[in-house]
Every structure is written in structure tokens, then in C-alpha cells.
Design a protein around this motif. Structure first.
Motif, PDB file in Angstrom:
ATOM      1  N   UNK A 136      18.456  -4.178  12.191  1.00 15.16           N
ATOM      2  CA  UNK A 136      19.443  -3.116  12.408  1.00 15.16           C
ATOM      3  C   UNK A 136      18.886  -1.736  12.042  1.00 15.16           C
ATOM      4  N   UNK A 137      18.073  -1.668  11.003  1.00 17.21           N
ATOM      5  CA  UNK A 137      17.457  -0.384  10.628  1.00 17.21           C
ATOM      6  C   UNK A 137      16.443   0.040  11.689  1.00 17.21           C
ATOM      7  N   UNK A 138      15.855  -0.956  12.357  1.00 12.17           N
ATOM      8  CA  UNK A 138      14.947  -0.707  13.471  1.00 12.17           C
ATOM      9  C   UNK A 138      13.692   0.077  13.098  1.00 12.17           C
ATOM     10  N   UNK A 139      13.279  -0.061  11.852  1.00 13.98           N
ATOM     11  CA  UNK A 139      11.980   0.468  11.393  1.00 13.98           C
ATOM     12  C   UNK A 139      11.378  -0.587  10.451  1.00 13.98           C
ATOM     13  N   UNK A 140      10.048  -0.582  10.293  1.00  8.27           N
ATOM     14  CA  UNK A 140       9.481  -1.475   9.276  1.00  8.27           C
ATOM     15  C   UNK A 140       9.944  -1.042   7.887  1.00  8.27           C
ATOM     16  N   UNK A 141      10.188  -2.022   7.038  1.00 14.26           N
ATOM     17  CA  UNK A 141      10.760  -1.728   5.715  1.00 14.26           C
ATOM     18  C   UNK A 141       9.740  -2.034   4.608  1.00 14.26           C
ATOM     19  N   UNK A 142       9.327  -0.977   3.915  1.00 14.99           N
ATOM     20  CA  UNK A 142       8.457  -1.162   2.750  1.00 14.99           C
ATOM     21  C   UNK A 142       9.323  -1.666   1.607  1.00 14.99           C
ATOM     22  N   UNK A 143       8.873  -2.721   0.933  1.00 10.22           N
ATOM     23  CA  UNK A 143       9.705  -3.255  -0.156  1.00 10.22           C
ATOM     24  C   UNK A 143       8.878  -3.974  -1.210  1.00 10.22           C
ATOM     25  N   UNK A 144       8.852  -3.439  -2.412  1.00 10.09           N
ATOM     26  CA  UNK A 144       8.347  -4.199  -3.556  1.00 10.09           C
ATOM     27  C   UNK A 144       9.491  -5.018  -4.122  1.00 10.09           C
ATOM     28  N   UNK A 145       9.224  -5.829  -5.129  1.00  9.80           N
ATOM     29  CA  UNK A 145      10.304  -6.519  -5.820  1.00  9.80           C
ATOM     30  C   UNK A 145      11.231  -5.483  -6.464  1.00  9.80           C
ATOM     31  N   UNK A 146      12.528  -5.782  -6.487  1.00 13.38           N
ATOM     32  CA  UNK A 146      13.537  -4.779  -6.882  1.00 13.38           C
ATOM     33  C   UNK A 146      13.838  -4.791  -8.377  1.00 13.38           C
ATOM     34  N   UNK A 147      12.773  -4.814  -9.187  1.00 10.49           N
ATOM     35  CA  UNK A 147      12.915  -4.756 -10.644  1.00 10.49           C
ATOM     36  C   UNK A 147      12.314  -3.442 -11.149  1.00 10.49           C
ATOM     37  N   UNK A 148      12.643  -3.039 -12.390  1.00 17.91           N
ATOM     38  CA  UNK A 148      11.884  -1.976 -13.031  1.00 17.91           C
ATOM     39  C   UNK A 148      10.454  -2.471 -13.204  1.00 17.91           C
ATOM     40  N   UNK A 149       9.476  -1.631 -12.999  1.00 15.28           N
ATOM     41  CA  UNK A 149       8.082  -2.029 -13.157  1.00 15.28           C
ATOM     42  C   UNK A 149       7.862  -2.682 -14.513  1.00 15.28           C
ATOM     43  N   UNK A 150       7.157  -3.813 -14.525  1.00 17.26           N
ATOM     44  CA  UNK A 150       6.854  -4.504 -15.779  1.00 17.26           C
ATOM     45  C   UNK A 150       7.817  -5.627 -16.103  1.00 17.26           C
ATOM     46  N   UNK A 151       9.007  -5.609 -15.519  1.00 20.59           N
ATOM     47  CA  UNK A 151      10.033  -6.635 -15.809  1.00 20.59           C
ATOM     48  C   UNK A 151       9.873  -7.823 -14.853  1.00 20.59           C
ATOM     49  N   UNK A 152      10.463  -8.987 -15.202  1.00 20.40           N
ATOM     50  CA  UNK A 152      10.438 -10.106 -14.245  1.00 20.40           C
ATOM     51  C   UNK A 152      11.115  -9.703 -12.926  1.00 20.40           C
ATOM     52  N   UNK A 153      10.605 -10.215 -11.822  1.00 19.82           N
ATOM     53  CA  UNK A 153      11.195  -9.904 -10.519  1.00 19.82           C
ATOM     54  C   UNK A 153      12.615 -10.461 -10.445  1.00 19.82           C
TER      55      UNK A 153
END
Ligand code: TXA
Ligand code: MG
Length: 343
Positions: A136-153
Motif C-alpha cells: 500500500x505504501x508502494x515504496x521499498x521500506x527500510x526497517x531495522x528491528x523496532x527496539x531502542x539500540x542495544x535492547x532485545x528486539x
């Protein structure tokens, strides 16, 4: 800011997809479920959008992001020089927890996505909500894990909410993710593919399809710089220090007793098999040794659950480094800062 919080259930999630997709096209960041862990998505073509990922996570700028696509043919928009073995792996494992590192194509992707590298990681997630959102966004989506850096994913929307509430446009709640550890990152810029990060697809599974697969030296012995920039950072750390106890249950219990005698409140990360044998201030069964996939599924939630207690130290049992055990031990060793006590 809107959030699909815990009180709303999966059945409401589809109606949020168009809202979430609209935010993505407006260069906002949105968290969404995949089959591995929740990702924090942004329009991969926009510097403005991708910058917001790094800001929300507190992520170092030299750590590149994985680009998520919703159809196999989108691969050609993003990468070039694709070896034949990649097509074989796509046929077998996409959509799924396998990320290919390939030479990036053209100049359209935000340079922030690749952290200045001339390669890019791409994957097609195996999750209906993720695929619907990307389409639906119709663009490639960059995505890291959605945690604060350093925390468990994050493997639950509530984990994302805990870490990023107020810093992002919203969360699409799809319930618990299944695989529980992140995708396998595979360098495909060489004749023989190389695992840079062990993950949901095992070395054994890859070898069945393409024969020889190598493993980045940094994963095997100390003293090598990892080819995947993210692998050099401390990661997955709960608040209390973690120690891996490599031995039987009586050895683990002995270690627990030593810390108890020193006045510490002790947590134990074990499996359903260990429950009858272990006593401590908090003992959590993370899956079953009988099926390491269940340990992977529950690992990050278990690590986060210890943060809700006031224990001083976590002692974890050790797992065999084969199959998905490779990814489990990679994450546990990072959580433990490599502290292992041998029987
Ligand atoms: O399962 C997953 O892969 C999840 C979900 C959300 O898709 N995503 C994820 O992203 O784990 P992240 O950013 O937490 O981890 C991406 C890893 C990092 O170790 C990063 O350094 C590596 O992939 N990576 C990304 N692009 C790379 C590149 N061009 N060369 C080498 N490593 C790369
Ligand atoms: Mg991550």
C-alpha cells in the motif's frame, strides 16, 4: 500520533494498514510486525524518513538498514549483479527470514539506508500485515528491528511501545511474531554466499539448496572485524548482566547458590526441561530444548521479562550451536557480553 495499543486486537489491524501506509508516504516512521521481529519502517527513498529511524532508535549512523519489499520483482529496482544462487534461494525461502546483501543499483535509495556502503540488504518478510503495508505504501521500506539500540528486539507490539512510544508515528499490532530471532543476513557479492548474521534460515537449510555456504570469520573466532556493521555493537542486553552457564542443571544451580550466598538476587533463563531442577529468585522457561525453534520464539520476551523484576544477575543455560541454535547462541552471547562459565 496514533498507536494500536494492547487493548486492540489483531482483527483491527488491517484497518490500520492504510493509516500506517499513509504515514509512510508522508515520510513518517511506523512499526509493523514481520515473521521474525517487529520492524521500524520508513520510505527507503527518503533521507528525511530514514533519518527518523536512526533518531528514534538511537542507532549509530554507520549501521545500515535492511530494505523490505513485497514482491520478488521489486528486487530489480534496488540491486544488481544478482548471482543465480540467489534466485534458487528466493524460490525456496521468500517470503521469509533471509536477507541478501547485493550491490545496490542506481542512486534512488537514501544513502542513510546503506550507511554509505555500495551494497544493500534486501528481504521479503513472510507476514501478511507487513506485505500489505509495503504494497500500500508502494515504496521499498527500510526497517531495522523496532527496539531502542542495544535492547532485545521486539517480538510483541508492547515491546515496541515500551521502547519507542512518543518517538514514532504508530505501531501496527499483529500479535506475537513467530520466528523470534531476526533474518539470516547472507552476503551474496561473492561466488560462495557467506552468512554475516545467523538467523531464522539455518546454514543447513541454505546448503541444501546451494551447496557450500561460508560463515563470516568474525562469527567463528575473535580478532576479525565483522562484515555486517551491526554485529560489532553490544546488543540484546537486559538491565541485569547475563552469564551463560555451560553445564548440566546441577552446575547451573551451584552457580546460582554462589551468587545467592554473595547476597545477589538471581534470575535463571532455562527451558521447560530445566524447571524441575532449578531454584532461584526468578526462573523462566524459554521454550523447550526439544525444539530450539520454540526457544528462538520466546528468547527476547524472556530477556525483557527479567527487566520487570529486581534481580541483580541472569544465569542462562547454554544451547547447542546447530540449526537455529546458531542464532540463539549468537544473540545470547551478545546479551552476555561473551561471559560464559564452563562446568
Ligand atoms: O528479521 C530482520 O532482519 C529484522 C526485521 C525487522 O526484518 N530486521 C533487522 O534489522 O534485524 P536490523 O537493522 O536490526 O539488522 C540488520 C543487520 C545489521 O546487522 C546490519 O549491519 C546488517 O543487517 N546489514 C544491513 N545492510 C548491510 C550491508 N549492506 N552489508 C552488511 N551488513 C548489512
Ligand atoms: Mg536490530
Amino acid at each position: 500520533i496514533w498507536t494500536v495499543d494492547d487493548s486492540e486486537n489483531l482483527s483491527t489491524s488491517y484497518s490500520h494498514i492504510s493509516q500506517a501506509a499513509k504515514l509512510l508516504t508522508e515520510n513518517e516512521v511506523v512499526a509493523f510486525p514481520t515473521e521474525t521481529v517487529y520492524g521500524l519502517g520508513a520510505n527507503a527513498y527518503s533521507d528525511e524518513a530514514v533519518q527518523k529511524i536512526f533518531a528514534a532508535k538511537g542507532r549509530p549512523a554507520d549501521n545500515p538498514l535492511i530494505v523490505h519489499i513485497a514482491s520478488k520483482k521489486s528486487l530489480d529496482d534496488i540491486v544488481t549483479n544478482i548471482p543465480d544462487y540467489v534466485y534458487k534461494l528466493i524460490d525456496e525461502f521468500w517470503p521469509g527470514p533471509l536477507t541478501f546483501i547485493l550491490p545496490k543499483k542506481g542512486e534512488r535509495l537514501s544513502k542513510l539506508v546503506t550507511a554509505g556502503l555500495n551494497t544493500v540488504g534486501v528481504r521479503m518478510p513472510d507476514h501478511q500485515l507487513a506485505l500489505a503495508l509495503i504494497k500500500e505504501a508502494n515504496v521499498p521500506i527500510a526497517a531495522p528491528s523496532a527496539n531502542r539500540s542495544g535492547k532485545p528486539s521486539p517480538t510483541l507490539a508492547s515491546h515496541v511501545y515500551h521502547d519507542l512510544n512518543g518517538k514514532i508515528g504508530g505501531i501496527v499490532d499483529g500479535g506475537p511474531t513467530g520466528v523470534g530471532v531476526e533474518s539470516t543476513v547472507l552476503d551474496c557479492t561473492t561466488n560462495i554466499p557467506a552468512i554475516l548474521r545467523p538467523g531464522g534460515i539455518t546454514k543447513e537449510q541454505l546448503e541444501k539448496i546451494v551447496g557450500e555456504v561460508s560463515v563470516d570469520k568474525a562469527l567463528v573466532e575473535e580478532g576479525h572485524a565483522p562484515k555486517s556493521p551491526g554485529m560489532k555493537y553490544t546488543h540484546y542486553s537486559p538491565n541485569a548482566p547475563v552469564i551463560i552457564a555451560n553445564g548440566n542443571y546441577s552446575f547451573i544451580q551451584k552457580l546460582v547458590n554462589e551468587y545467592k550466598e554473595a547476597g545477589k538476587s538471581v534470575g535463571v533463563l532455562t527451558t521447560s526441561e530445566g524447571i524441575p531442577y532449578l531454584q532461584a529468585d526468578k526462573v523462566i522457561a524459554c521454550g523447550s530444548r526439544d525444539d530450539l525453534r520454540t526457544v528462538a520464539t520466546e528468547l527476547y520476551d524472556t530477556l525483557r521479562t527479567f527487566d520487570e523484576t529486581d534481580i541483580d544477575i541472569i544465569i542462562s543455560e547454554s544451547f547447542p550451536k546447530s540449526g537455529v541454535g546458531e542464532a540463539i547462541m549468537n544473540r545470547l552471547l551478545k546479551a552476555a557480553g561473551n561471559r560464559v562459565v564452563e562446568e
